[in-house]
Design an enzyme around this catalytic site. Structure first.
Site, PDB file in Angstrom:
ATOM      1  N   ASP A  78       0.765  -1.246   0.000  1.00  0.00           N
ATOM      2  CA  ASP A  78       0.000   0.000   0.000  1.00  0.00           C
ATOM      3  C   ASP A  78       0.802   1.306   0.000  1.00  0.00           C
ATOM      4  O   ASP A  78       1.150   1.826  -1.042  1.00  0.00           O
ATOM      5  CB  ASP A  78      -0.997  -0.005   1.164  1.00  0.00           C
ATOM      6  CG  ASP A  78      -2.020  -1.128   1.045  1.00  0.00           C
ATOM      7  OD1 ASP A  78      -1.737  -2.084   0.297  1.00  0.00           O
ATOM      8  OD2 ASP A  78      -3.090  -1.066   1.666  1.00  0.00           O
ATOM      9  N   GLU A 138      -3.321  -7.352  12.934  1.00  0.00           N
ATOM     10  CA  GLU A 138      -2.898  -7.130  11.550  1.00  0.00           C
ATOM     11  C   GLU A 138      -1.416  -6.746  11.463  1.00  0.00           C
ATOM     12  O   GLU A 138      -0.699  -7.150  10.566  1.00  0.00           O
ATOM     13  CB  GLU A 138      -3.749  -6.006  10.946  1.00  0.00           C
ATOM     14  CG  GLU A 138      -3.525  -5.762   9.467  1.00  0.00           C
ATOM     15  CD  GLU A 138      -4.392  -4.637   8.931  1.00  0.00           C
ATOM     16  OE1 GLU A 138      -4.893  -3.821   9.727  1.00  0.00           O
ATOM     17  OE2 GLU A 138      -4.582  -4.568   7.710  1.00  0.00           O
TER      18      GLU A 138
HETATM   19  C1  6A9 Z   1     -10.966  -1.523   3.016  1.00  0.00           C
HETATM   20  C2  6A9 Z   1     -12.594  -1.039   4.751  1.00  0.00           C
HETATM   21  C3  6A9 Z   1     -15.093  -1.768   7.234  1.00  0.00           C
HETATM   22  C4  6A9 Z   1      -4.274  -4.293   3.345  1.00  0.00           C
HETATM   23  O1  6A9 Z   1      -5.266  -8.227   4.217  1.00  0.00           O
HETATM   24  C5  6A9 Z   1      -5.906  -7.668   3.133  1.00  0.00           C
HETATM   25  C6  6A9 Z   1      -5.154  -6.462   2.614  1.00  0.00           C
HETATM   26  C7  6A9 Z   1      -3.746  -6.862   2.194  1.00  0.00           C
HETATM   27  O2  6A9 Z   1      -3.815  -7.652   1.043  1.00  0.00           O
HETATM   28  C8  6A9 Z   1      -2.866  -5.672   1.902  1.00  0.00           C
HETATM   29  O3  6A9 Z   1      -1.572  -6.120   1.668  1.00  0.00           O
HETATM   30  N1  6A9 Z   1      -5.128  -5.430   3.662  1.00  0.00           N
HETATM   31  C9  6A9 Z   1      -2.870  -4.711   3.067  1.00  0.00           C
HETATM   32  O4  6A9 Z   1      -2.062  -3.619   2.787  1.00  0.00           O
HETATM   33  C10 6A9 Z   1      -6.472  -4.993   4.084  1.00  0.00           C
HETATM   34  C11 6A9 Z   1      -7.239  -4.316   2.991  1.00  0.00           C
HETATM   35  C12 6A9 Z   1      -8.602  -3.901   3.375  1.00  0.00           C
HETATM   36  C13 6A9 Z   1      -9.227  -3.093   2.276  1.00  0.00           C
HETATM   37  C14 6A9 Z   1     -10.661  -2.868   2.458  1.00  0.00           C
HETATM   38  C15 6A9 Z   1     -12.379  -1.445   3.341  1.00  0.00           C
HETATM   39  C16 6A9 Z   1     -13.742  -1.764   5.337  1.00  0.00           C
HETATM   40  O5  6A9 Z   1     -14.221  -1.050   6.415  1.00  0.00           O
END
Ligand code: 6A9
Length: 783
Positions: free
Chosen positions: A522, A753
């Site tokens: 990100d 996380e």
């Molecule tokens: C946002 C918000 C209720 C971000 O673990 C999933 C991903 C990874 O693949 C990525 O590498 N996460 C990491 O930088 C989380 C992404 C969540 C996005 C959705 C919506 C919901 O609010």
């Protein structure tokens, strides 16, 4: 004529983005053809719910509340995993992915235990029983005789000829009878196991929406007085709409049982085609069967990860069991269509409807599939398997779960060889995602971590790949070829052997450093001004190992893998890589691009002529012109990729420099693991915009720490001048990571996380049982 052709051509390109890859499907049997995986806790976004692997399953699940603590508007009713509920803890303590699971939930002073056991038999996936028990956490004299209300519901997703109706059985509590095309006839009966029921009510109605089951319940709650003149909140009974003169059949049935804590009940699902049963899976029979499963699980866990022999005690082992179980218990089954877009489609278009069987990163915040997360999950799910000698069936079982997951994902590949990054399938999943995040673009990648999973499987199970597994790999091969080609062509950089993540926004002035969501990292800082001439070192490394795995796989399957072997050699050639990505100046690997460190977020001054005080959003100001250069003032995870993915030759002096840097507390080293960005980097812990706090700018992430530990293990065992140093760092880093995750788990009840580089405390969302659970592999030293 020219016009006609080009319109036709555009039309063709427009449909490409949502045209499935044209080959045999990967998932050949699902549903009742795989009875051992038919029913499951496949609704990870709810605290407790069971469904089957059917596109339109019967949904069953739990809601609960404590009447004395219920607030207006139904506030206090638990159903979906929501961080806002503030539960002290919830998660699976044991779960084997096929036969049973035990979960513990702490809600204020109460402990709720939910478990289930399956029993195979008949033609429709067999039976199961779920148990819900509520007790006090401690003997707290201030709370006496408090009541809990448990609601067990059943919902039909697809009506047609299917039906459910409330029914009374000998147990006296309202249950359900029904029939669906997938399940045949079935019954769901409720039994009071311990404690006693104070009041029971039910609701039989049409739901407001599958994503509005809780709202459906709330809108039917009534206040009444029971026989003892006590005020009670109850369900309204039959509220059936009219269809002309006919009453509409219900598609949602819930039974509410209000009881004094401690209390427990059993929910027994019996399949009509089961045949004769020796007994009903209820009461003490359930208790005994659960104990049997539980100790068998513990044995199998120990056989797999060998933690006792490594000197771990009961506390560490329970932690590791929970981490594994939460990954396995987080596996969901989703069905629906993504929304996708290509440059040729004016608006987003729907992908085809498809099922996805996948683990999820977080049950509360993102209970859905993410492409690169899943490759990491595959390492743990694939490991929960071998070295189990006591049961041949089990022995092979979970590698098959992993294969099953892979098959589902690769069926989501389109004709271009693209797989969308985020999978938001079905109404329950969609309800959790803000609109602007839904559409997936076919120009955008995400690290092809399934090659890591495959690399692991090939290494570990090399001589144990049975006929049926080879068949799966055979079927997978052309899809992998297409996937590889998609990466190798669409993500190409402007110089030979270079690569570039697409999807950065070159025009925004709101971000301090335009995000690279596609890389998975990100807001990790890249070149400040995205251009087509950027080159990303991490992507290059991903493609290098993808080529290596393709070449190994080709060998195994007797295909011609020459092209992959060549590519793999070319991309892992240290000299070529060094030429493009090694900074002689700072002695590290780095991205290359149009870059300046002199950027700042500033609030624009309101214009003098404006009447009102304006609070304008902060924008980025560039203080010095960018130039083409290595982004080598930034040091962190991205700089380590040649090391993470083991592309550096073990005798390279660059390895020595990397090891020294890793150990340096001013750079990446902390007592809790390696931080994502060095303290010396210009954007260390800086916000990316007013609304975006730092995310990959210092915090400790477990997927990358796993890669670091795995690489250290590799270099420790490779003969070379740096093996002793690698081994020393390996032991320290491994210990730090395990200790901190355990400390935080016992302190907060969750895996997180990410973790703070200053205090080790969890941050971001929780529970996060995705790649953070790789700690189990680290404990067991399975790499
Ligand atoms: C946002 C918000 C209720 C971000 O673990 C999933 C991903 C990874 O693949 C990525 O590498 N996460 C990491 O930088 C989380 C992404 C969540 C996005 C959705 C919506 C919901 O609010």
């Amino acid at each position: 004529l020219t016009v006609a052709i080009s319109v036709g051509y555009m039309g063709y390109l427009e449909t490409r983005v949502n045209t499935p890859y044209d080959d045999r499907k990967m998932v050949v049997s699902s549903g009742v053809d795989k009875p051992e995986r038919f029913w499951g806790s496949y609704r990870p976004g709810t605290y407790f719910g069971l469904k089957s692997r059917d596109p339109h399953s019967l949904l069953t699940g739990l809601m609960w509340y404590f009447p004395r603590r219920l607030k207006p508007g139904g506030d206090g009713i638990r159903h979906w995993c929501e961080q806002g509920d503030g539960l002290e803890k919830y998660g699976w303590l044991q779960h084997d992915g096929s036969t049973f699971g035990i979960q513990e939930i702490q809600d204020g002073p109460f402990i709720i235990t939910t478990s289930f056991i399956k029993r195979l038999g008949g033609l429709h996936g067999g039976d199961w029983t779920a148990r819900v028990s509520v007790d006090y956490k401690f003997d707290d004299p201030s709370i006496i005789d408090e009541e809990v209300s448990l609601l067990w519901y059943t919902a039909l997703e697809d009506e047609g000829k299917n039906y459910i109706k409330p029914s009374n059985f000998a147990s006296k509590l309202t249950g359900v009878r029904g029939e669906t095309s997938g399940l045949g006839e079935f019954s769901i009966k409720l039994f009071n196991y311990t404690g006693s029921v104070n009041h029971e009510s039910y609701l039989s109605t049409s739901y407001l929406g599958l994503d509005l089951l809780k709202e459906t319940v709330i809108s039917s709650l009534r206040l009444m007085q029971d026989k003892k003149k006590q005020k009670r909140i109850v369900l309204a009974g039959d509220i059936l709409g009219q269809d002309g003169t006919m009453k509409k059949p219900p598609n949602f049935i819930a039974t509410q049982i209000t009881a004094t804590v401690p209390f427990s009940m059993d929910v027994v699902f019996e399949s009509g085609s089961f045949g004769t049963r020796q007994n009903t899976l209820v009461g003490d029979i359930y208790t005994n069967t659960l104990n049997w499963h539980s100790s068998r699980f513990a044995q199998r866990f120990d056989d797999t990860f060998d933690l006792k022999a490594k000197g771990y005690g009961p506390k560490e082992i329970s932690f590791a069991q929970a981490a594994l179980s939460n990954m396995i218990g987080g596996i969901g089954y989703f069905y629906g269509a993504s929304r996708v877009q290509s440059v040729y489609t004016k608006d987003p278009v729907p992908y085809w409807k498809a099922p996805l069987y996948t683990a999820v990163p977080s049950r509360s915040f993102f209970p859905r599939g993410f492409l690169w997360d899943e490759g990491f999950h595959g390492l743990l799910i694939g490991a929960w398997d071998l070295d189990v000698e006591f049961d041949i069936l089990c022995h092979w079982f979970d590698l098959d779960v992993e294969f099953d997951i892979l098959c589902h994902w690769f069926d989501l590949m389109n004709v271009e060889g693209w797989i969308p990054r985020e999978q938001i399938l079905g109404v329950e999943a969609l309800a959790k995602v803000p609109q602007e995040f839904v559409t997936q673009k076919n120009t955008n990648a995400n690290p092809p971590t399934f090659f890591l999973t495959l690399q692991y499987i090939l290494r570990k199970y090399e001589d144990q790949l049975t006929e049926s597994r080879l068949t799966i790999l055979e079927r997978l091969y052309p899809r992998l070829q297409a996937w590889f080609t998609w990466f190798n062509t669409t993500q190409k950089g402007s110089l030979p052997s270079s690569y570039r993540w697409r999807g950065r926004d070159a025009h925004t002035n709101r971000e301090l450093n335009p995000k690279t969501l596609t890389s998975g990292l990100d807001d990790y800082p890249r070149a400040s001004h995205p251009t087509e001439d950027e080159m990303h070192i991490d992507l290059r490394c991903w493609i290098a190992i993808a080529a290596e795995v393709m070449s190994k796989l080709a060998d195994l399957l007797g295909r011609d893998g020459y092209k992959y072997e060549q590519t793999s050699e070319y991309l892992s050639d240290n000299e070529i890589m060094n030429k493009l990505h090694w900074s002689d100046y700072t002695q590290q690997y780095a991205d290359y691009g149009f870059h300046t460190d002199s950027v700042e977020l500033k609030r624009p001054k309101p214009s003098p002529r404006s009447q009102q005080a304006q609070n304008l959003e902060m924008v980025r100001v560039t203080l010095k012109d960018p130039e083409y250069r290595l982004v080598d003032s930034t040091f962190g995870y991205v700089s380590l990729f040649p090391f993470f993915l083991q592309l550096i030759k073990p005798d390279s002096p660059k390895l020595k420099k990397i090891l020294d840097d890793i150990e340096n507390p001013n750079l990446l080293w902390t007592n809790y693991g390696l931080r994502s960005l060095s303290k010396t980097s210009p954007l260390y812990m800086k916000r990316n915009s007013e609304h975006d706090p730092p995310y990959w700018r210092g915090q400790i992430w477990m997927n990358m720490n796993f890669l670091a530990i795995r690489a250290l293990y590799y270099y420790a065992n490779a003969s070379g001048p740096y093996s002793a140093q690698s081994s020393k760092i390996y032991r320290k880093l491994r210990q730090n990571v395990i200790d901190n995750l355990m400390t935080q788990y016992y302190k907060t009840g969750y895996l997180w996380e990410q973790y703070s580089d200053k205090t080790g405390e969890g941050s971001g969302c929780r529970p996060f049982n995705g790649w953070t659970a790789l700690v189990v592999l680290i404990m067991g030293e399975h790499y």
